[in-house]
Design an enzyme around this catalytic site. Structure first.
Site, PDB file in Angstrom:
ATOM      1  N   LYS A   1       1.564 -19.606  13.789  1.00  0.00           N
ATOM      2  CA  LYS A   1       1.060 -20.947  14.101  1.00  0.00           C
ATOM      3  C   LYS A   1       1.548 -21.383  15.476  1.00  0.00           C
ATOM      4  CE  LYS A   1       1.070 -23.784  10.606  1.00  0.00           C
ATOM      5  NZ  LYS A   1       1.861 -24.485   9.592  1.00  0.00           N
TER       6      LYS A   1
ATOM      7  N   ARG B   1       6.399 -28.464  10.969  1.00  0.00           N
ATOM      8  CA  ARG B   1       5.684 -27.476  10.136  1.00  0.00           C
ATOM      9  C   ARG B   1       6.314 -26.108  10.258  1.00  0.00           C
ATOM     10  NH1 ARG B   1       0.136 -28.985   9.098  1.00  0.00           N
ATOM     11  NH2 ARG B   1      -0.326 -30.938  10.109  1.00  0.00           N
TER      12      ARG B   1
ATOM     13  N   GLY C   1       0.604 -22.324   2.654  1.00  0.00           N
ATOM     14  CA  GLY C   1       1.144 -23.199   1.614  1.00  0.00           C
ATOM     15  C   GLY C   1       2.461 -22.740   1.008  1.00  0.00           C
TER      16      GLY C   1
ATOM     17  N   MET D   1       5.413 -22.380   2.523  1.00  0.00           N
ATOM     18  CA  MET D   1       6.611 -23.022   3.056  1.00  0.00           C
ATOM     19  C   MET D   1       6.310 -24.499   3.318  1.00  0.00           C
ATOM     20  SD  MET D   1       8.185 -20.026   5.382  1.00  0.00           S
ATOM     21  CE  MET D   1       6.679 -19.777   6.265  1.00  0.00           C
TER      22      MET D   1
ATOM     23  N   ARG E   1      -5.859 -19.902  12.883  1.00  0.00           N
ATOM     24  CA  ARG E   1      -5.328 -18.585  12.506  1.00  0.00           C
ATOM     25  C   ARG E   1      -6.517 -17.724  12.123  1.00  0.00           C
ATOM     26  NH1 ARG E   1      -2.626 -21.285   7.261  1.00  0.00           N
ATOM     27  NH2 ARG E   1      -4.522 -21.677   6.124  1.00  0.00           N
TER      28      ARG E   1
ATOM     29  N   HIS F   1      -6.216 -25.502  -2.061  1.00  0.00           N
ATOM     30  CA  HIS F   1      -5.193 -24.477  -2.223  1.00  0.00           C
ATOM     31  C   HIS F   1      -5.678 -23.363  -3.144  1.00  0.00           C
ATOM     32  CE1 HIS F   1      -1.672 -22.861  -4.426  1.00  0.00           C
ATOM     33  NE2 HIS F   1      -1.210 -22.734  -3.206  1.00  0.00           N
TER      34      HIS F   1
ATOM     35  N   ARG G   1     -12.285  24.280 -11.110  1.00  0.00           N
ATOM     36  CA  ARG G   1     -10.981  24.853 -11.426  1.00  0.00           C
ATOM     37  C   ARG G   1     -11.056  25.550 -12.778  1.00  0.00           C
ATOM     38  NH1 ARG G   1      -5.997  20.939 -12.119  1.00  0.00           N
ATOM     39  NH2 ARG G   1      -6.957  20.623 -14.152  1.00  0.00           N
TER      40      ARG G   1
ATOM     41  N   SER H   1      -5.699  24.091  -2.261  1.00  0.00           N
ATOM     42  CA  SER H   1      -5.814  22.669  -2.597  1.00  0.00           C
ATOM     43  C   SER H   1      -4.490  22.225  -3.232  1.00  0.00           C
ATOM     44  CB  SER H   1      -6.976  22.433  -3.563  1.00  0.00           C
ATOM     45  OG  SER H   1      -7.021  21.078  -3.920  1.00  0.00           O
TER      46      SER H   1
ATOM     47  N   ASP I   1       1.289  17.859 -10.040  1.00  0.00           N
ATOM     48  CA  ASP I   1       2.258  18.851 -10.531  1.00  0.00           C
ATOM     49  C   ASP I   1       3.318  19.166  -9.484  1.00  0.00           C
ATOM     50  OD1 ASP I   1       1.774  19.586 -13.252  1.00  0.00           O
ATOM     51  OD2 ASP I   1      -0.177  20.324 -12.597  1.00  0.00           O
TER      52      ASP I   1
ATOM     53  N   CYS J   1      -5.927  17.464  -4.078  1.00  0.00           N
ATOM     54  CA  CYS J   1      -6.742  16.916  -5.161  1.00  0.00           C
ATOM     55  C   CYS J   1      -5.899  16.179  -6.196  1.00  0.00           C
ATOM     56  CB  CYS J   1      -7.602  17.995  -5.810  1.00  0.00           C
ATOM     57  SG  CYS J   1      -6.638  19.314  -6.560  1.00  0.00           S
TER      58      CYS J   1
ATOM     59  N   TYR K   1      -9.408  18.168   3.993  1.00  0.00           N
ATOM     60  CA  TYR K   1     -10.086  17.177   3.142  1.00  0.00           C
ATOM     61  C   TYR K   1      -9.122  16.568   2.143  1.00  0.00           C
ATOM     62  CZ  TYR K   1     -10.145  20.634  -0.658  1.00  0.00           C
ATOM     63  OH  TYR K   1      -9.773  21.525  -1.627  1.00  0.00           O
TER      64      TYR K   1
HETATM   65  C1  PEP Z   1      -2.395  18.229  -9.775  1.00  0.00           C
HETATM   66  O1  PEP Z   1      -1.502  18.764 -10.409  1.00  0.00           O
HETATM   67  O2  PEP Z   1      -2.203  17.527  -8.783  1.00  0.00           O
HETATM   68  C2  PEP Z   1      -3.804  18.375 -10.213  1.00  0.00           C
HETATM   69  C3  PEP Z   1      -4.783  17.912  -9.489  1.00  0.00           C
HETATM   70  O3  PEP Z   1      -4.015  18.959 -11.398  1.00  0.00           O
HETATM   71  P1  PEP Z   1      -3.852  18.196 -12.805  1.00  0.00           P
HETATM   72  O4  PEP Z   1      -3.618  16.761 -12.513  1.00  0.00           O
HETATM   73  O5  PEP Z   1      -5.098  18.462 -13.546  1.00  0.00           O
HETATM   74  O6  PEP Z   1      -2.664  18.906 -13.363  1.00  0.00           O
HETATM   75 MG    MG Z   2      -2.030  20.310 -11.804  1.00  0.00          MG
END
Ligand code: PEP
Ligand code: MG
Length: 924
Positions: free
Chosen positions: A26, A96, A105, A107, A342, A458, A620, A811, A816, A879, A899
Site C-alpha cells: 500500500k 493504516r 482486512g 490487519m 493494489r 469483506h 505398464r 519413467s 515408490d 509418472c 515429460y
Molecule cells: C510410482 O511408484 O510412482 C508409480 C507411478 O507406480 P504406482 O503408484 O502404481 O506404484
Molecule cells: Mg510404483
C-alpha cells in the site's frame, strides 16, 4: 547505521514505489501514485523494518521513529495548512497497515486520528457541520478503542444499536447531531470504564499508540492464520508498514462519496468498470456491508462529472500498472482522491480472461500473461456448476459474489464452522455480514452466504481470493445467530440444514442440488496453447480406461504416460478369470485363464490407443502383488464357516440365491445366472463353492508375505510367471496391429515396473522380441513400439547406466522411489507420523505430495546423468503423483526430464507449470 540516524519514515513524494518489502504494497503504491501525479491525500509511510525492530525489541519503537514521524507531521501541516491538535483548523489522519503481500482486512486501520474535545470544536468550526464532526469523533473512538485499547466491538455496537432502535432508524445516516453527541459521550464512558482512564487526548499519544497497534496486528491471530493458509513466508512479506495519510471525508454531504472499484470485473474478467459507492459515507461503510452500496454505473447519472474523472483514473491506473487494479476512492465536496490501489484479486476465471485480453490489448506480453497465473489456481476453473437440468427453485437470491457452486450444512458462526469442518463435514457459513475475524470460518467452509453487503464486501473479497463460492447481500434472508436459525419468508433454515449456494448466479437452494463439471473456456484454451509453446516439458496423463483418457485429452494431455493395467483386471467381469489364473495349479490351467483374458485386454488396449491416437500410450505390465486380487484370509475363513454351516444345518431347505451371491462377491463361485431359489440338498453348488473357497484360501496362505510392497510384485512376477507378461505383451502388440489395420496409427510403449537389474529387463525384452516376431508374422505388419522401464527402486537409479542399454525410455515412479528413499510406507506414513513431522518442521513438506528434491531428486539427477551417458537422447519422464505438482514440475524441468505424467484433471495445471518452469529457468 545507528538507530538515531537510520531512516524509518518516507513521505509519499520520497518513497520508492517499487520497494514493497520496505514500504509495504500500500505504501509503495501511495508513493508511486503520488509521484505519477494522481490526486492522493498527502502522507508518509513508516517502514516494515521499524515494525520488525519494534516486535523484536519487546514491542518498543526504535528510538528515532517518533522523532521522524513528528518531522513528517510538520511537513503535512505545511502542505495542508492545518495543525495536528489545532483547536481551530485540525489536521486529522488515517493510520493504516500495509505489508508487502496484500492481506485484505487482516490487519488494523484507524481513521480520524487527531480528534479530541478541542479539535472536535475546530472541526465543527471548519465544516460548519456538527453532526459530521461528532460522527467522525464517535467512529474514531470506537476504532481506536477496539484497535489500540483492545476494547471489544460489541461494547460500542450495543449502545449504538440501542439508540438507532430508539430513534427508529435502520441506517446511521438517519441519526441526528444530537444522537451522535449522545453516542460520543457513551463511547467515551465505555473507554473510561474499560481502561480505567480517560480517552487519550494528546494527538501524538494517539498516534504513537495507533502505530504500535498496527505493528502489533502483524502478529494478531487473523494475520497469522492468513499467512499460514496462503503460505506467505518472511521472504515474501516481513512485517507491516504503517501509512499515515491526511484524512479526506466522503461523508461531508451529498457532494461527497466513497467507493471501491476494480478496473475490470473481478468475477468474470470482463473489461467493464466494476465497483460500488455510497454517497455521504466513510470508506469503511462500503467494505463492512453496513449499508448496501450502489453499483458504480449509477454514478454516471448521479455525479456525471465525477464519474468521468473516475473513468479517467481507471484508465491511468491500468496503463501505468499493466494490471487490473482494485482501488479505493473518496470524493470530498466534489474533489476526487485516490486512497489506495493494489493489483486486483480475482478468481482464476477472471485472471485467465484478463491475461488473454491484456495481451490482445498490447498491455502485456504472452510470457507475462502466463506468469500472472498461479498454476495451482487453475483448479478453480474445474469448479462444479449447478446442473441446469436439476430444475431446483431458489429460496433466496443475492449478489453473485464469487463463482462456483457448493452444498453443505449451514453454520452460523466461524468458530463452529471451524469445529465442524474439522470433522470432515461440508459447511456453508451463513452470516448477516462477515468481518475479518471470521477468516478461520472461511477456511473451513465450502461456500459463504451473507444477507448484507455488496460485491466488494469483506465476504465477497475474501471468498473470491480463496476461490470459494460466495453469495453476498441476500437480503431476503433474516439471520438470527442467537437462535441459530434463519428465516426466508416462511422457510426456516436451522443450523445443520443442507443448502446449496451458487456463487455464479447468486441463487440459494434448500437441500443438495446436482452439480456438473466446468467447461474449458476459450480463453483458457488460448492461454494453455501459449503455455505449450513456451514449455519444454511435455505433459502426459495417467489414465487406465478410455473415459479417463478422453477427459485427459480434453484437458490437453499429449499422451498417456502411465496406464496401470491392474486396474483393468479389477473390473467385475474380469476378476473371476484373474482368480482362475491365480489359483491355477499348473501352467496349463493358468494358460487357459490367460487365454480368456487376452481378448479382453486386447479390446481394452484398442479402445485406449484409438482414443489417444496418434499420441503415445505407455502401458505398464502387471505391478501389484497378485494376492491383492484375492479376498483376505479372514474373509475367506468367515465365508467358509458360513458355507459349512449352511451345508450342515440347512440340508433340504430352500435358500435364496442372494445368500450364495453374498458369499461370492464378484461372482467368485464361477457361475452366473443362478436360479432365484435353489434346493441346497439337491445341489452340489454349496460343496463346489466350499471347494473353490478352500483352494483360494490355500493360495492366499501360500502367497502370504510379511512385506508385500517389497515382495513378489512388479517385474518379479513377470520373471516367475512369464506367461502373465506374455499375455499382456501380446495384447498390446496385437491391439497396435489391429488399430493399424483399421487405419489408426498408434504408438504403444511397454513399461516394466519395479526393475532393479538389467538382467530383469533383458529377460522381459527377450519375451517382447519373441512375441513381436510372432505377432508381426500373424498380422503381416511390424508394430512401432518402445520398450522401457520404471525407475522406482534405489538400485535402478544406481544402475541407470546399464539399464539404459536395455531401455528406450525411463519413467520415474516417484511414489515408490520416495517410499524406498525414506523407508516410509506410502500406505501408512501420511496417517501416522508425517503430520507431526510437518508440523514440527522436521520435514517441511509431505514427500509423497511435494517431490523431495534433496533426497529423491538427487537420486533422479544421478540416474538421468548415468542413463544419458549410455544414451544421450534417452527419453525420461515421471509418472508418480509429483508429476502434477507445480514446484516438483519446476524441478523436473531443471533436471532435464522430457515429460511429466499426472492425473487427468491436473493436466492443465501441469501445462501451465511446465511453461512457468521454462520461462523462469530458460537455460535448464
Ligand atoms: C510410482 O511408484 O510412482 C508409480 C507411478 O507406480 P504406482 O503408484 O502404481 O506404484
Ligand atoms: Mg510404483
Amino acid at each position: 547505521m545507528t538507530d538515531a540516524t537510520k531512516r524509518y519514515v518516507y513521505s509519499f513524494q520520497q518513497g520508492d514505489g517499487h520497494n514493497k518489502m520496505l514500504l509495504g504494497g500500500k505504501g509503495a503504491n501511495l508513493c508511486e501514485m503520488t509521484q505519477i501525479g494522481l490526486n492522493v491525500p498527502p502522507g508518509f509511510t513508516i517502514t516494515t523494518e521499524a515494525c520488525l525492530e519494534y516486535l523484536g525489541a519487546n514491542r518498543t519503537l526504535p528510538g528515532s521513529v517518533m522523532q521522524q514521524v513528528r518531522e513528517q507531521m510538520a511537513a503535512l501541516e505545511q502542505m495542508t495548512g492545518k495543525g495536528f491538535g489545532d483547536a481551530h483548523n485540525p489536521l486529522l489522519v488515517s493510520v493504516r497497515s500495509g505489508a508487502a503481500m496484500s492481506m485484505p482486512g487482516m490487519m488494523d486501520t484507524i481513521l480520524n486520528l487527531g480528534l479530541n474535545r478541542h479539535t472536535l470544536q475546530g472541526e465543527i468550526e471548519q465544516t460548519g457541520d456538527e453532526r459530521f464532526a461528532y460522527d467522525a469523533y464517535r467512529r474514531f473512538i470506537q476504532l481506536f478503542g477496539k484497535v489500540a485499547l483492545d476494547i471489544p466491538d460489541e461494547l460500542f455496537d450495543e449502545p449504538f444499536e440501542a439508540i438507532k432502535h430508539r430513534e427508529g432508524v435502520r441506517e446511521d445516516v438517519g441519526l441526528s447531531a444530537e444522537n451522535m453527541k449522545e453516542i460520543t459521550g457513551l463511547f467515551l464512558e465505555v473507554v473510561h470504564s474499560q481502561t480505567g482512564r480517560p480517552f487519550p487526548e494528546d494527538p501524538f499519544e494517539q498516534l504513537e499508540l495507533a502505530i504500535k497497534a498496527v505493528f502489533n496486528s502483524w502478529m494478531g491471530r487473523r494475520a497469522i492464520d492468513y499467512r499460514r493458509e496462503f503460505k506467505i513466508t518472511p521472504g515474501m512479506a516481513n512485517g507491516t508498514a504503517v501509512n499515515i495519510c491526511t484524512m479526506v471525508f466522503g461523508n461531508r454531504g451529498n457532494d461527497s462519496a466513497t467507493g471501491v472499484a476494480f478496473t475490470r470485473n473481478p468475477g468474470t474478467g470482463v473489461n467493464e468498470f466494476f465497483g460500488e459507492y455510497l454517497v455521504n459515507a466513510q470508506g469503511e461503510d462500503v467494505v463492512a456491508g453496513i449499508r448496501t452500496p450502489k453499483p458504480i454505473a449509477r454514478m454516471r447519472t448521479e455525479m456525471p462529472d465525477l464519474y468521468r474523472q473516475l473513468e479517467e483514473l481507471r484508465g491511468k491506473l491500468e496503463s501505468h500498472y499493466h494490471e487490473i487494479q482494485d482501488f479505493e476512492f473518496t470524493i470530498e465536496k466534489g474533489t476526487l482522491y485516490c486512497l489506495q490501489t493494489r493489483n486486483g484479486k480475482m478468481n482464476t476465471q477472471a485472471m485467465v480472461r484478463t491475461s488473454v485480453e491484456l495481451v490482445e490489448e498490447g498491455l502485456i506480453s504472452r510470457e507475462a500473461a502466463l506468469l500472472r497465473i498461479n498454476p495451482e489456481s487453475l483448479e478453480q476453473m474445474l469448479f462444479p456448476r449447478l446442473d441446469a437440468h436439476a430444475g431446483a427453485t431458489p429460496i433466496a437470491c443475492g449478489l453473485p459474489a464469487s463463482p462456483g457452486a457448493a452444498s453443505g450444512h449451514v453454520v452460523f458462526d466461524a468458530d463452529r464452522a471451524e469445529q465442524q469442518g474439522r470433522t470432515g463435514k461440508r459447511i456453508i457459513l451463513l452470516r448477516e455480514e462477515t468481518k475479518p475475524e471470521d477468516i478461520h470460518g472461511f477456511f473451513a467452509s465450502q461456500a459463504i452466504l451473507t444477507s448484507r453487503g455488496g460485491k466488494t464486501s469483506h465476504a465477497a473479497v475474501v471468498a473470491r481470493g480463496m476461490g470459494k463460492p460466495c453469495v453476498a447481500g441476500a437480503e431476503g434472508i433474516e439471520v438470527d445467530v442467537t437462535a441459530r436459525r434463519a428465516h426466508i419468508g416462511d422457510v426456516i433454515i436451522k443450523e445443520g440444514d443442507l443448502i446449496t449456494v451458487d456463487g455464479t448466479t447468486g441463487n440459494v437452494y434448500l437441500g443438495t442440488v446436482n452439480t456438473v463439471e466446468a467447461e474449458f473456456t476459450d480463453e483458457l484454451k488460448t492461454l494453455l496453447s501459449w503455455a505449450d509453446q513456451a514449455a519444454r516439458l511435455k505433459v502426459l496423463a495417467n489414465a487406465d480406461i478410455p473415459v479417463d483418457a478422453e477427459r485427459a485429452l480434453k484437458y490437453g494431455a499429449m499422451g498417456i504416460g502411465l496406464c496401470r493395467t491392474e486396474r483393468m483386471f479389477n473390473a467385475s467381469d474380469r476378476l473371476p478369470i484373474v482368480l482362475e489364473m491365480i489359483v491355477a495349479d499348473s501352467l496349463e490351467q493358468r494358460q487357459a485363464a490367460l487365454d480368456k483374458l487376452l481378448p479382453i485386454q486386447r479390446h481394452d488396449f484398442i479402445a485406449l490407443f484409438k482414443t489417444m491416437a496418434p499420441n503415445p500410450v505407455t502401458v505398464r505390465l502387471l505391478d501389484p502383488p497378485i494376492h491383492e486380487f484375492l479376498p483376505s484370509e479372514q474373509q475367506l475363513i468367515s465365508d467358509l464357516k458360513q458355507l459349512r454351516h449352511l451345508r450342515d444345518s440347512l440340508r433340504g431347505a430352500e435358500i435364496l440365491s442372494d445368500t450364495i451371491s453374498l458369499l461370492f462377491p464378484n461372482g467368485a463361485q464361477g457361475g452366473s445366472g443362478l436360479p432365484q431359489v435353489i434346493r441346497v440338498a439337491d445341489s452340489s453348488l454349496v460343496d463346489e463353492a466350499i471347494d473353490k473357497k478352500e483352494a483360494i484360501l490355500k493360495k492366499v496362505r501360500s502367497l502370504f508375505e510379511v512385506n508385500p510392497m517389497l515382495g513378489h510384485r512388479g517385474v518379479r512376477l513377470g520373471i516367475t510367471y512369464p506367461e502373465i507378461y506374455a499375455m499382456q505383451i501380446r495384447a498390446i502388440l496385437e491391439a497396435a496391429c489391429e488399430c493399424h489395420k483399421q487405419g489408426v496409427d498408434v504408438y504403444p510403449e511397454i513399461m516394466v515396473p519395479q526393475v532393479c537389474t538389467p538382467e530383469e529387463l533383458r529377460a522381459v525384452r527377450k519375451n517382447v522380441d519373441h512375441i513381436n516376431k510372432q505377432v508381426s508374422a500373424d498380422f503381416g505388419f511390424s508394430p512401432i513400439f518402445k520398450f522401457g522401464t520404471m525407475i522406482e527402486v534405489v538400485r535402478a537409479c544406481m544402475r541407470a547406466e546399464t539399464l539404459a542399454k536395455e531401455a528406450d525410455f525411463f519413467s520415474f515412479g516417484t511414489n515408490d522411489l520416495t517410499q524406498a528413499t525414506f523407508s516410509f510406507s506410502r500406505e501408512d506414513a501420511e496417517n501416522k507420523f508425517l503430520p507431526l513431522y510437518n508440523e514440527s518442521g522436521i520435514l517441511r513438506d509431505n514427500p509423497f505430495e511435494v517431490l523431495d528434491t534433496h533426497g529423491v531428486g538427487k537420486l533422479m539427477e544421478l540416474a538421468i546423468g548415468w542413463g544419458r551417458t549410455t544414451k544421450p537422447d534417452l527419453k525420461i519422464g515421471i509418472c508418480g503423483e509429483h508429476g502434477g505438482h507445480p514446484a516438483s514440475i519446476r524441478f523436473c524441468h531443471g533436471i532435464g526430464l522430457s515429460y511429466v505424467s499426472c492425473s487427468g484433471p491436473r493436466v492443465p495445471i501441469a501445462r501451465l507449470a511446465a511453461a512457468h518452469a521454462a520461462l523462469l529457468q530458460p537455460t535448464a
